[in-house]
Scaffold this motif. Structure first.
Motif, PDB file in Angstrom:
ATOM      1  N   GLN A  58       0.843  -1.190   0.000  1.00 18.91           N
ATOM      2  CA  GLN A  58       0.000   0.000   0.000  1.00 18.91           C
ATOM      3  C   GLN A  58       0.879   1.241   0.000  1.00 18.91           C
ATOM      4  O   GLN A  58       1.948   1.258   0.616  1.00 18.91           O
ATOM      5  N   LEU A  59       0.417   2.270  -0.686  1.00 22.21           N
ATOM      6  CA  LEU A  59       1.168   3.521  -0.779  1.00 22.21           C
ATOM      7  C   LEU A  59       0.709   4.461   0.325  1.00 22.21           C
ATOM      8  O   LEU A  59      -0.432   4.920   0.331  1.00 22.21           O
ATOM      9  N   TRP A 106       5.939   2.846  -0.244  1.00 23.57           N
ATOM     10  CA  TRP A 106       5.254   1.560  -0.340  1.00 23.57           C
ATOM     11  C   TRP A 106       5.496   0.777   0.947  1.00 23.57           C
ATOM     12  O   TRP A 106       6.630   0.578   1.363  1.00 23.57           O
ATOM     13  N   GLU A 107       4.398   0.350   1.571  1.00 27.45           N
ATOM     14  CA  GLU A 107       4.485  -0.407   2.813  1.00 27.45           C
ATOM     15  C   GLU A 107       3.594  -1.640   2.723  1.00 27.45           C
ATOM     16  O   GLU A 107       2.511  -1.600   2.129  1.00 27.45           O
ATOM     17  N   LEU A 108       4.056  -2.724   3.345  1.00 25.11           N
ATOM     18  CA  LEU A 108       3.252  -3.939   3.403  1.00 25.11           C
ATOM     19  C   LEU A 108       2.178  -3.799   4.473  1.00 25.11           C
ATOM     20  O   LEU A 108       2.419  -3.214   5.540  1.00 25.11           O
ATOM     21  N   GLU A 109       1.007  -4.328   4.170  1.00 23.93           N
ATOM     22  CA  GLU A 109      -0.082  -4.276   5.156  1.00 23.93           C
ATOM     23  C   GLU A 109       0.272  -5.088   6.382  1.00 23.93           C
ATOM     24  O   GLU A 109       0.003  -4.682   7.515  1.00 23.93           O
ATOM     25  N   ASN A 110       0.916  -6.239   6.180  1.00 27.01           N
ATOM     26  CA  ASN A 110       1.366  -7.076   7.283  1.00 27.01           C
ATOM     27  C   ASN A 110       2.876  -6.899   7.425  1.00 27.01           C
ATOM     28  O   ASN A 110       3.661  -7.491   6.689  1.00 27.01           O
ATOM     29  N   LYS A 111       3.299  -6.087   8.355  1.00 22.22           N
ATOM     30  CA  LYS A 111       4.706  -5.761   8.507  1.00 22.22           C
ATOM     31  C   LYS A 111       5.475  -6.803   9.317  1.00 22.22           C
ATOM     32  O   LYS A 111       6.709  -6.764   9.370  1.00 22.22           O
ATOM     33  N   LYS A 140      -7.602 -10.782   0.001  1.00 25.31           N
ATOM     34  CA  LYS A 140      -8.040 -11.682   1.076  1.00 25.31           C
ATOM     35  C   LYS A 140      -9.145 -12.611   0.595  1.00 25.31           C
ATOM     36  O   LYS A 140      -9.228 -13.765   1.032  1.00 25.31           O
ATOM     37  N   ALA A 141      -9.989 -12.121  -0.320  1.00 29.33           N
ATOM     38  CA  ALA A 141     -11.063 -12.969  -0.832  1.00 29.33           C
ATOM     39  C   ALA A 141     -10.517 -14.105  -1.690  1.00 29.33           C
ATOM     40  O   ALA A 141     -11.118 -15.181  -1.764  1.00 29.33           O
ATOM     41  N   ILE A 142      -9.390 -13.887  -2.337  1.00 31.14           N
ATOM     42  CA  ILE A 142      -8.768 -14.956  -3.124  1.00 31.14           C
ATOM     43  C   ILE A 142      -8.344 -16.100  -2.215  1.00 31.14           C
ATOM     44  O   ILE A 142      -8.504 -17.283  -2.555  1.00 31.14           O
ATOM     45  N   ARG A 143      -7.835 -15.764  -1.037  1.00 29.78           N
ATOM     46  CA  ARG A 143      -7.434 -16.812  -0.097  1.00 29.78           C
ATOM     47  C   ARG A 143      -8.647 -17.538   0.467  1.00 29.78           C
ATOM     48  O   ARG A 143      -8.646 -18.776   0.622  1.00 29.78           O
TER      49      ARG A 143
END
Length: 462
Positions: free
Chosen positions: A40-41, A46-51, A72-75
């Motif tokens: 996410q920007l 740019w940062e990861l949602e799950n750090k 998340k819906a793909i998982r």
């Protein structure tokens, strides 16, 4: 058809569902078997949602119907809409047969060749603006044959995506080739294309193709899946993109004998030195050139530069050891003498050299013999010794001592620009209507190298 046929791909699909084919997953989505994450920007970073954990993707492709599906819906859907590469690399021995008999050559008759093998339940998918007649075609080199079947696109979800206006963000589903035949860039260079604020991408992909028996020029492409963030929305679908974004610097022609214009309208040549500044006590800078360098300049701008009612091509190139009128030096027997690091240089005569400067303003200058310019060029180069420090302490890293060389500040270079005849009547305005701008050329701009002043004069149609 040559001007209107466009093909996109390759993608791939399972044989039982060709309309729901697979496309590359955008780089902002990380889909692994054990978890998913997303870039996410935030605040231009740019940062990861799950750090807490950095994932490596296990899946590289997703179906076109799942393009707008959240990560998340793909998982939750048990990864039914994503897949890894459907091919594997296979090596096999390839024999080289004698010309006179059906036997392998005695020496170097076998060599190893790598191939790509698709899964039996998959096929390649290309999108085309025209239907291609079903049948067998040669595909690639060495007479490889494929069976092609054309199908009308009936997937309404996909058709809606193609007609959906693009806002400030988009992702490439094929490698993106921007720029000219000589230069590759990350985005369109046209002034009306919004500026790219941020990108999420990988290293460039080498690109080269063969058409009509000719091997095209090598280029670099932005890899598929790259994410663009623009400063303002495009508000246009893919079909509505302005042709001017690709027009001036073009696509490569299929061959040099192509009868339609599919290559760049604007062509750039390599830049060469015209005047080289050299330190000289008492001046303190003297610009040096030679008859060969002036001859190239005369050939490039001979029709556009005027002096006393004559074009530059009608003016004789000055003889070696001719100086400018504003040159200072020790006078002796009607001649001037300059002192350089390598010794003394005697000026036989002085004339007005202003026609030979692109600005039209005469600088302290000397024309030397062609055999001397290489030695003076080596003497004038800017040299600097640099060190690379260790990341954790102020100590030189192993092998971290190196030298850099650069052209001295004030060097004047010239390069021709040619423009093909354009029947549309469009005007090329690379600098927003001005003739001069500052630009960085070359590398090491972070330490002050490559800052240039670029000026356009007299573009000639060919």
């Amino acid at each position: 058809m040559n001007a209107n046929l466009f093909v996109a791909g390759p993608f791939w699909a399972k044989l039982e569902s060709k309309q729901n084919f697979y496309i590359p997953i955008p780089w902002n989505k990380i889909i692994a078997k054990k978890a998913v994450d997303e870039w996410q920007l935030k605040d231009s970073k740019w940062e990861l949602e799950n750090k807490s954990e950095k994932l490596e993707p296990d899946y590289r492709w997703q179906t076109i119907d799942s393009w707008v599906t959240p990560t998340k819906a793909i998982r939750i859907d048990k990864y039914k809409s994503v897949a890894d590469h459907p091919w594997k690399y296979v090596s096999f021995l390839h024999p080289k047969i004698k010309h006179s008999e059906r036997c392998v050559q005695d020496s170097n008759g076998l060599f190893l060749e790598n191939s790509v093998q698709m899964s039996e339940d998959t096929c390649l998918v290309y999108l085309s603006t025209y239907p291609i007649e079903n049948g067998w075609y040669r595909f690639g080199g060495e007479n490889h044959l494929v069976e092609i079947e054309s199908e009308e696109i009936k997937n309404k979800k996909f058709l809606n995506l193609l007609n959906q206006p693009i806002k400030r963000t988009f992702a490439l589903v094929t490698p993106g080739i921007w720029g000219s035949n000589r230069f590759s860039s990350r985005h369109p260079q046209h002034e009306s294309f919004p500026q790219t604020m941020d990108m999420l991408t990988d290293k460039p992909v080498p690109y080269r193709y063969r058409a009509k028996g000719n091997l095209g020029r090598g280029r670099y492409a932005v890899p598929s899946g790259s994410v663009y963030v623009l400063t303002e929305p495009l508000n246009k679908s893919w079909w509505e993109w302005d042709e001017a974004w690709f027009y001036w610097y073009g696509n490569e022609a299929g061959s040099e004998k192509s009868e339609f214009n599919n290559e760049s309208i604007i062509k750039f040549e390599y830049a060469s030195i015209l005047w080289l500044p050299v330190f000289c006590p008492g001046q303190p800078i003297v610009w040096i050139s030679s008859p060969r360098l002036l001859q190239r300049y005369q050939r490039i701008v001979g029709d556009t530069v005027k002096y006393d009612g004559k074009s530059l091509k009608e003016i004789d190139i000055p003889d070696p050891y001719t100086g400018s009128r504003n040159l200072k030096g020790k006078q002796s027997l009607g001649r001037r003498t300059l002192f350089f690091n390598l010794g003394f240089l005697t000026i036989n005569k002085t004339i007005d050299l202003s026609p030979w400067f692109p600005s039209g303003k005469e600088k302290p200058a000397v024309i030397v013999d062609d055999s001397d310019i290489s030695m003076i060029h080596d003497m004038a180069l800017y040299r600097q010794s640099r060190v690379r420090l260790k990341p954790d302490q102020k100590v030189v890293d192993a092998g971290g001592f190196f030298n850099t060389e650069a052209l001295p500040e004030g060097t004047i270079l010239v390069f021709p620009i040619a423009m093909k005849d354009d029947k549309s009547g469009k005007q090329w305005e690379p600098l927003n209507g001005t003739q001069s701008t500052d630009i960085y050329l070359g590398g090491l701009e972070s330490i002050g190298f490559g800052h240039c002043n670029l000026t356009f004069n007299g573009v000639v149609n060919i």
